[in-house]
Design a protein around this motif. Structure first.
Motif, mmCIF file in Angstrom:
data_model
loop_
_atom_site.group_PDB
_atom_site.id
_atom_site.type_symbol
_atom_site.label_atom_id
_atom_site.label_comp_id
_atom_site.label_asym_id
_atom_site.label_seq_id
_atom_site.Cartn_x
_atom_site.Cartn_y
_atom_site.Cartn_z
ATOM 1 N N GLU A 186 0.825 -1.210 0.000
ATOM 2 C CA GLU A 186 0.000 0.000 0.000
ATOM 3 C C GLU A 186 0.857 1.257 0.000
ATOM 4 O OE1 GLU A 186 -2.684 -0.155 3.265
ATOM 5 O OE2 GLU A 186 -3.894 -1.781 2.433
ATOM 6 N N GLU A 187 2.108 1.138 0.447
ATOM 7 C CA GLU A 187 3.003 2.293 0.509
ATOM 8 C C GLU A 187 3.774 2.513 -0.794
ATOM 9 O OE1 GLU A 187 2.891 0.041 3.232
ATOM 10 O OE2 GLU A 187 1.451 1.501 4.056
ATOM 11 N N THR A 188 3.698 1.577 -1.722
ATOM 12 C CA THR A 188 4.442 1.722 -2.977
ATOM 13 C C THR A 188 3.891 2.892 -3.779
ATOM 14 O OG1 THR A 188 4.817 -0.681 -3.046
ATOM 15 C CG2 THR A 188 5.167 0.559 -5.089
ATOM 16 N N PRO A 189 4.729 3.873 -4.122
ATOM 17 C CA PRO A 189 4.241 5.047 -4.860
ATOM 18 C C PRO A 189 3.636 4.661 -6.208
ATOM 19 C CG PRO A 189 6.460 5.409 -4.004
ATOM 20 C CD PRO A 189 6.173 3.959 -3.818
ATOM 21 N N MET A 190 2.612 5.393 -6.599
ATOM 22 C CA MET A 190 2.008 5.227 -7.918
ATOM 23 C C MET A 190 2.441 6.388 -8.808
ATOM 24 S SD MET A 190 -1.790 3.819 -6.877
ATOM 25 C CE MET A 190 -2.313 3.583 -8.586
ATOM 26 N N LEU A 191 2.553 6.127 -10.089
ATOM 27 C CA LEU A 191 2.986 7.143 -11.031
ATOM 28 C C LEU A 191 1.769 7.847 -11.640
ATOM 29 C CD1 LEU A 191 5.843 5.188 -12.856
ATOM 30 C CD2 LEU A 191 5.935 6.487 -10.727
ATOM 31 N N ALA A 192 2.024 8.952 -12.303
ATOM 32 C CA ALA A 192 0.948 9.708 -12.946
ATOM 33 C C ALA A 192 0.650 9.075 -14.301
ATOM 34 C CB ALA A 192 1.353 11.167 -13.106
ATOM 35 N N LEU A 193 -0.334 8.180 -14.341
ATOM 36 C CA LEU A 193 -0.682 7.486 -15.578
ATOM 37 C C LEU A 193 -2.074 7.858 -16.091
ATOM 38 C CD1 LEU A 193 0.808 3.899 -15.055
ATOM 39 C CD2 LEU A 193 1.836 5.909 -16.110
ATOM 40 N N ARG A 199 7.321 2.435 -15.585
ATOM 41 C CA ARG A 199 8.064 3.671 -15.866
ATOM 42 C C ARG A 199 7.991 4.010 -17.357
ATOM 43 N NH1 ARG A 199 9.823 7.939 -16.697
ATOM 44 N NH2 ARG A 199 11.809 8.872 -16.093
ATOM 45 N N TRP A 200 8.035 3.000 -18.224
ATOM 46 C CA TRP A 200 7.928 3.231 -19.665
ATOM 47 C C TRP A 200 6.571 3.836 -20.012
ATOM 48 C CZ3 TRP A 200 4.941 0.056 -23.226
ATOM 49 C CH2 TRP A 200 5.113 0.410 -24.565
ATOM 50 N N LEU A 201 5.520 3.376 -19.356
ATOM 51 C CA LEU A 201 4.194 3.962 -19.579
ATOM 52 C C LEU A 201 4.198 5.439 -19.170
ATOM 53 C CD1 LEU A 201 1.915 1.068 -18.270
ATOM 54 C CD2 LEU A 201 2.464 1.615 -20.649
ATOM 55 N N GLU A 202 4.852 5.748 -18.042
ATOM 56 C CA GLU A 202 4.936 7.143 -17.588
ATOM 57 C C GLU A 202 5.699 7.990 -18.601
ATOM 58 O OE1 GLU A 202 6.049 9.377 -13.428
ATOM 59 O OE2 GLU A 202 7.550 8.037 -14.302
ATOM 60 N N GLU A 203 6.719 7.402 -19.224
ATOM 61 C CA GLU A 203 7.488 8.118 -20.233
ATOM 62 C C GLU A 203 6.629 8.495 -21.440
ATOM 63 O OE1 GLU A 203 10.685 5.491 -21.182
ATOM 64 O OE2 GLU A 203 11.515 5.526 -19.151
ATOM 65 N N ASN A 204 5.514 7.796 -21.590
ATOM 66 C CA ASN A 204 4.598 8.046 -22.700
ATOM 67 C C ASN A 204 3.240 8.508 -22.182
ATOM 68 O OD1 ASN A 204 6.100 6.960 -25.276
ATOM 69 N ND2 ASN A 204 6.464 5.433 -23.672
ATOM 70 N N GLY A 205 3.275 9.406 -21.238
ATOM 71 C CA GLY A 205 2.061 9.868 -20.581
ATOM 72 C C GLY A 205 1.012 10.449 -21.511
ATOM 73 N N GLU A 206 1.452 10.948 -22.670
ATOM 74 C CA GLU A 206 0.481 11.522 -23.611
ATOM 75 C C GLU A 206 -0.552 10.483 -24.072
ATOM 76 O OE1 GLU A 206 3.760 9.940 -26.307
ATOM 77 O OE2 GLU A 206 3.634 10.935 -24.367
ATOM 78 N N TRP A 207 -0.165 9.202 -24.010
ATOM 79 C CA TRP A 207 -1.121 8.145 -24.348
ATOM 80 C C TRP A 207 -2.333 8.164 -23.413
ATOM 81 C CZ3 TRP A 207 2.938 3.583 -24.592
ATOM 82 C CH2 TRP A 207 3.709 3.725 -25.751
ATOM 83 N N PHE A 208 -2.081 8.620 -22.182
ATOM 84 C CA PHE A 208 -3.106 8.538 -21.139
ATOM 85 C C PHE A 208 -3.613 9.908 -20.695
ATOM 86 C CE2 PHE A 208 0.356 5.359 -20.466
ATOM 87 C CZ PHE A 208 -0.268 4.314 -21.136
ATOM 88 N N GLY A 209 -3.324 10.913 -21.526
ATOM 89 C CA GLY A 209 -3.850 12.241 -21.257
ATOM 90 C C GLY A 209 -3.101 13.049 -20.220
ATOM 91 N N VAL A 210 -1.841 12.687 -19.951
ATOM 92 C CA VAL A 210 -1.026 13.434 -18.990
ATOM 93 C C VAL A 210 0.328 13.729 -19.624
ATOM 94 C CG1 VAL A 210 -2.161 12.501 -16.936
ATOM 95 C CG2 VAL A 210 -0.195 11.294 -17.913
ATOM 96 N N GLU A 211 1.122 14.531 -18.926
ATOM 97 C CA GLU A 211 2.435 14.907 -19.440
ATOM 98 C C GLU A 211 3.385 13.718 -19.438
ATOM 99 O OE1 GLU A 211 6.078 18.054 -18.379
ATOM 100 O OE2 GLU A 211 4.250 17.986 -17.162
ATOM 101 N N SER A 212 4.151 13.577 -20.499
ATOM 102 C CA SER A 212 5.145 12.516 -20.593
ATOM 103 C C SER A 212 6.377 12.864 -19.761
ATOM 104 C CB SER A 212 5.555 12.288 -22.049
ATOM 105 O OG SER A 212 4.450 11.874 -22.816
ATOM 106 N N LYS A 213 7.013 11.853 -19.212
ATOM 107 C CA LYS A 213 8.229 12.051 -18.435
ATOM 108 C C LYS A 213 9.443 11.689 -19.277
ATOM 109 C CE LYS A 213 5.883 13.093 -14.730
ATOM 110 N NZ LYS A 213 5.879 14.449 -14.161
ATOM 111 N N GLY A 214 10.609 12.150 -18.832
ATOM 112 C CA GLY A 214 11.836 11.843 -19.550
ATOM 113 C C GLY A 214 12.140 10.356 -19.545
ATOM 114 N N ALA A 215 12.733 9.888 -20.635
ATOM 115 C CA ALA A 215 13.035 8.465 -20.772
ATOM 116 C C ALA A 215 14.166 8.048 -19.848
ATOM 117 C CB ALA A 215 13.404 8.154 -22.216
ATOM 118 N N GLU A 216 14.008 6.879 -19.223
ATOM 119 C CA GLU A 216 15.044 6.322 -18.346
ATOM 120 C C GLU A 216 16.210 5.813 -19.182
ATOM 121 O OE1 GLU A 216 14.620 2.511 -15.684
ATOM 122 O OE2 GLU A 216 13.823 4.223 -14.580
#
Length: 226
Positions: free
Chosen positions: A27-34, A169-186
Motif C-alpha cells: 500500500e506504501e508503494t508510490p504510484m505514477l501519474a498514468l 516507468r515506460w508507460l509514464e514516459e509516454n504519458g500523452e497516451w493517457f492524457g497526462v504529461e510525458s516524463k523523460g526516458a530512463e
C-alpha cells in the motif's frame, strides 16, 4: 524477433545504470501519474525465448507465470477511465549460475519486447515493439554473482518485479497516451538494444563458453565431493 537471432561481430560496450531491486508492491508503494490508464489484458509470451550464456535453465512457464503476476500486482493498482492492454514477449533470459568465474561477468537479465494497446481505439500505441533490457540490479548479493547466493526461483521473481517496475516507468514516459504529461526516458531504445546485444554476444564466443562450462563442472565436482 530477427534482431535477437543475429549478432554483430563487434558492438560497442554499453553499461546501463543499474538500479536497485524492485520490492514487492504494498500500500506504501508510490504510484505514477498514468492519467486514465486502467490495466486490461496482461499477455506474456515466453515460448521460443533464447537462453543467454552462463545461464541456468528456465522453462517458459516459469518466467511467464512470474512476470504475469508481477505485472498484475504493479499495474493492476491503476483504475483510470480507459482500458489499455500490454503484450510482452520474452525474447531472451539469463539466470546467473554458480561456478562461473567473475571475469565472465555472469548476469541475470530479461530481454523483452513490449507493445501497448488502446482498447477503445482498437489499435497499438507504439508502432514498433519497445525493447527493454532488465537486469537483476545491484546489491550485496549480486556483486558476487547471484548464482552463488540465490536460487533460480528468486532470480526469476526479482527480474519479474524489476521488469514490471520498468514497464510502469515506460508507460509514464509516454504519458500523452493517457492524457497526462510525458516524463523523460530512463533509457533509450538504442541503449536497451545495445545492452541486449552485449548480453547475448557471449553466445558467439565458443572459447569463453567452453572455459565457463569447464569451470562450472569443476565447481560442481568439488561441491559433490564435500
Amino acid at each position: 524477433m530477427k534482431l535477437f537471432r543475429t549478432f554483430f561481430a563487434v558492438i560497442a560496450t554499453l553499461t546501463l545504470v543499474a538500479c536497485g531491486e524492485a520490492k514487492m508492491v504494498t500500500e506504501e508503494t508510490p504510484m505514477l501519474a498514468l492519467g486514465d490508464f486502467a490495466f486490461g489484458h496482461n499477455i506474456v509470451v515466453a515460448e521460443g525465448m533464447q537462453k543467454g550464456a552462463f545461464s541456468r535453465n528456465a522453462e517458459p512457464e516459469e518466467i511467464q507465470t512470474s512476470l504475469t503476476a508481477a505485472l498484475a500486482e504493479r499495474l493492476g493498482r491503476y483504475d483510470g477511465g480507459k482500458l489499455y492492454h500490454l503484450g510482452i514477449k520474452v525474447e531472451a533470459y539469463a539466470l546467473a549460475m554458480p561456478g562461473i568465474p567473475l571475469l565472465f561477468k555472469p548476469k541475470s537479465a530479461y530481454i523483452l519486447t513490449v507493445t501497448a494497446w488502446d482498447d477503445a481505439a482498437g489499435g497499438k500505441l507504439n508502432a514498433e515493439p519497445r525493447v527493454l533490457t532488465i537486469f537483476e540490479g545491484t546489491s550485496a548479493q549480486t556483486l558476487v554473482g547471484s548464482g552463488i547466493t540465490r536460487k533460480k526461483e528468486e532470480q526469476i521473481d526479482i527480474l519479474s518485479r524489476n521488469a514490471a517496475r520498468r514497464i510502469e516507468r515506460w508507460l509514464e514516459e509516454n504519458g500523452e497516451w493517457f492524457g497526462v504529461e510525458s516524463k523523460g526516458a530512463e533509457t533509450t531504445q538504442e541503449e536497451d538494444t545495445a545492452a541486449a546485444l552485449e548480453l547475448l554476444t557471449a553466445n558467439t564466443d565458443p572459447a569463453a563458453l567452453a572455459a565457463a562450462e569447464k569451470a562450472a563442472a569443476a565447481e560442481k565436482a568439488a561441491m559433490d565431493a564435500e
